[in-house]
Design an enzyme around this catalytic site. Structure first.
Site, PDB file in Angstrom:
ATOM      1  N   ASN A   7     -10.752  -9.590  15.159  1.00  0.00           N
ATOM      2  CA  ASN A   7     -12.054  -9.123  14.688  1.00  0.00           C
ATOM      3  C   ASN A   7     -11.845  -8.597  13.270  1.00  0.00           C
ATOM      4  O   ASN A   7     -11.326  -7.495  13.090  1.00  0.00           O
ATOM      5  CB  ASN A   7     -12.556  -8.024  15.635  1.00  0.00           C
ATOM      6  CG  ASN A   7     -13.918  -7.493  15.225  1.00  0.00           C
ATOM      7  OD1 ASN A   7     -14.473  -7.877  14.198  1.00  0.00           O
ATOM      8  ND2 ASN A   7     -14.446  -6.586  16.043  1.00  0.00           N
ATOM      9  N   ARG A 240     -28.359   3.856  10.563  1.00  0.00           N
ATOM     10  CA  ARG A 240     -29.445   2.905  10.307  1.00  0.00           C
ATOM     11  C   ARG A 240     -30.752   3.404  10.930  1.00  0.00           C
ATOM     12  O   ARG A 240     -30.741   3.949  12.032  1.00  0.00           O
ATOM     13  CB  ARG A 240     -29.121   1.537  10.903  1.00  0.00           C
ATOM     14  CG  ARG A 240     -27.992   0.840  10.205  1.00  0.00           C
ATOM     15  CD  ARG A 240     -27.796  -0.567  10.772  1.00  0.00           C
ATOM     16  NE  ARG A 240     -26.411  -0.960  10.602  1.00  0.00           N
ATOM     17  CZ  ARG A 240     -25.692  -1.581  11.524  1.00  0.00           C
ATOM     18  NH1 ARG A 240     -26.226  -1.909  12.680  1.00  0.00           N
ATOM     19  NH2 ARG A 240     -24.444  -1.887  11.293  1.00  0.00           N
TER      20      ARG A 240
END
Ligand code: ADP
Length: 401
Positions: A7, A240
């Protein structure tokens, strides 16, 4: 078969080596601060942990470090690179093309490159990881597992925005959804726990970590999800905003004299739990501050829980019923207080918590936290995206072979 799962972020490589099909984890670790003055590799294998510091210029060199750690005479787990049978890569954006995992070919690489326009922060490091692995392990099959793929089954009316249709045609602006590997993993695991095939289940899966998203999953297929064109839409997250009225963006630009990029940065990096509380993007710290009487921390938690609750209501409507609500990721697996806040008042949908079980199910523990006899099961399922990437890679390589 030994499968290396990678990843790759912009300055990091997270990795795990699995023994498949058993799923045993042979080794794993994280290489951070690639490209900086001092990079740090934290490697673990067989109960041992090692830290190595040094300068790692780029992902190519980074992957060499990872493979060297896996081969190390003392703390290594394999005898040579030939013992890595396949590599599985997490790739964030698969556009509309990939609704499942695929063997990486030059055409797949071109497509991942093409989708950089849709995921400018994420696809480039994923691509660097793939290129580095192809160079270092040229004869080893590589598989791409996309974050967007699981949501490829969303119906048109769920993925289209009501903006002029040509923007969809010309720029591919639509809802894609992310965290797909995690939503798929907990869907499969929830079906096992419930002892029923996923084909007959209606699930709502809540991935609440630094990034947060929910999915409505019908018959094992995602039919809606809270993230959209980018991971900014939907729930309140660490930094966010999630859903806001789009008109806030030009308003802020005018009021603060900011560019579009600067407003986007505010919504991505300075909003969410951090922006509301002014304390932290970390749920633990916001919870602590709220308990100590900080009003802004308290309201940050309330807004966070309220948004999840609204999506639960919406998804019960989308699914036409519900068999189980599933919590996963850092907050979903650990914050029993947040789970309590989210589920409070949802008895109307058949959702009721067993508070004792809820409090006990923390620290990567799996469990059913619903009250005995309540019609909807509420499950905590620790996510394991890497294991699912290893499984997909194993299946694809086996079929190809
Ligand atoms: P990522 O999305 O980066 O993989 P994680 O899934 O690890 O993130 O989730 C990180 C979030 O989980 C943070 O907000 C962190 O505060 C929260 N978290 C982790 N442990 C706990 C806990 N014991 N109680 C409350 N929140 C927790």
């Amino acid at each position: 078969m030994n499968i290396l799962v990678l990843n790759c972020g912009s300055s990091s490589i997270k990795y795990k080596l699995f023994d498949m099909p058993d799923g045993g984890e042979l080794a794993g670790g994280l290489l951070e601060r690639i490209g900086e003055e001092t990079s740090l590799l934290s490697h673990r294998a067989g109960g041992r942990k090692v830290r190595v510091e040094g300068k790692v210029a780029d992902h190519r060199e980074g992957l060499k470090w990872v493979v060297e750690a896996l081969l190390h005479p003392e703390h290594g787990t394999i005898g040579g690179p030939s013992e890595i049978d396949a590599v599985g890569h997490r790739v964030v954006h698969g556009g509309e093309r990939f609704t499942g995992s695929v063997l990486i070919t030059p055409e797949v690489l071109d497509a991942v490159r093409e989708f950089i326009s849709l995921a400018p922060l994420h696809n480039p490091p994923n691509l660097m990881g793939i290129e580095a692995a192809r160079e270092l392990l040229p004869d080893v099959p590589q598989v791409a597992v996309f974050d967007t793929a699981f949501h490829g089954t969303m119906p048109r009316y769920a993925y289209l925005y009501a903006i002029p249709y040509e923007y969809y045609e010309n720029y591919h602006i639509r809802r894609y959804g992310f965290h797909g590997t995690s939503h798929r993993y907990v869907t499969l695991r929830a079906a096992q726990i419930l002892g029923r095939p996923s084909e007959e289940l209606k699930l709502i899966t809540c991935h609440l970590g630094n990034g947060c998203s929910m999915a409505a999953v019908k018959g094992g297929r995602s039919v809606d999800t809270s993230m959209g064109f980018t991971p900014l839409e939907g729930l309140v997250m660490g930094t966010r905003s999630g859903d806001v009225d789009p008109a806030v963006i030009p308003f802020l630009a005018r009021a603060e004299g900011m560019s579009a990029d600067e407003v986007e940065e505010v919504l991505n990096k300075r909003s969410g739990l951090l922006g509301l509380s002014g304390v932290s993007n970390d749920m633990r710290e916001v919870e602590r501050a709220s308990e100590a009487g900080d009003e802004r921390a308290k309201v940050a938690l309330e807004v966070f829980a309220y948004r999840v609750k609204k999506y639960i209501g919406a998804y019960v409507a989308v699914l036409g019923g519900l068999d189980a609500l599933v919590f996963t990721a850092g907050i979903g697996e650990n914050s029993y207080r947040m789970r309590e806040m989210i589920c409070e008042g949802l008895e109307v949908f058949g959702i009721a918590l067993d508070h004792e079980r809820n409090r006990r199910t923390v620290g990567r523990k799996e469990g059913d936290i619903s009250r005995e006899g309540s019609p909807v099961r509420v499950l905590v399922v620790p996510t394991d995206e890497e294991l699912l990437i290893a499984k997909d890679t194993f299946e694809i390589v086996r079929q190809e072979g």
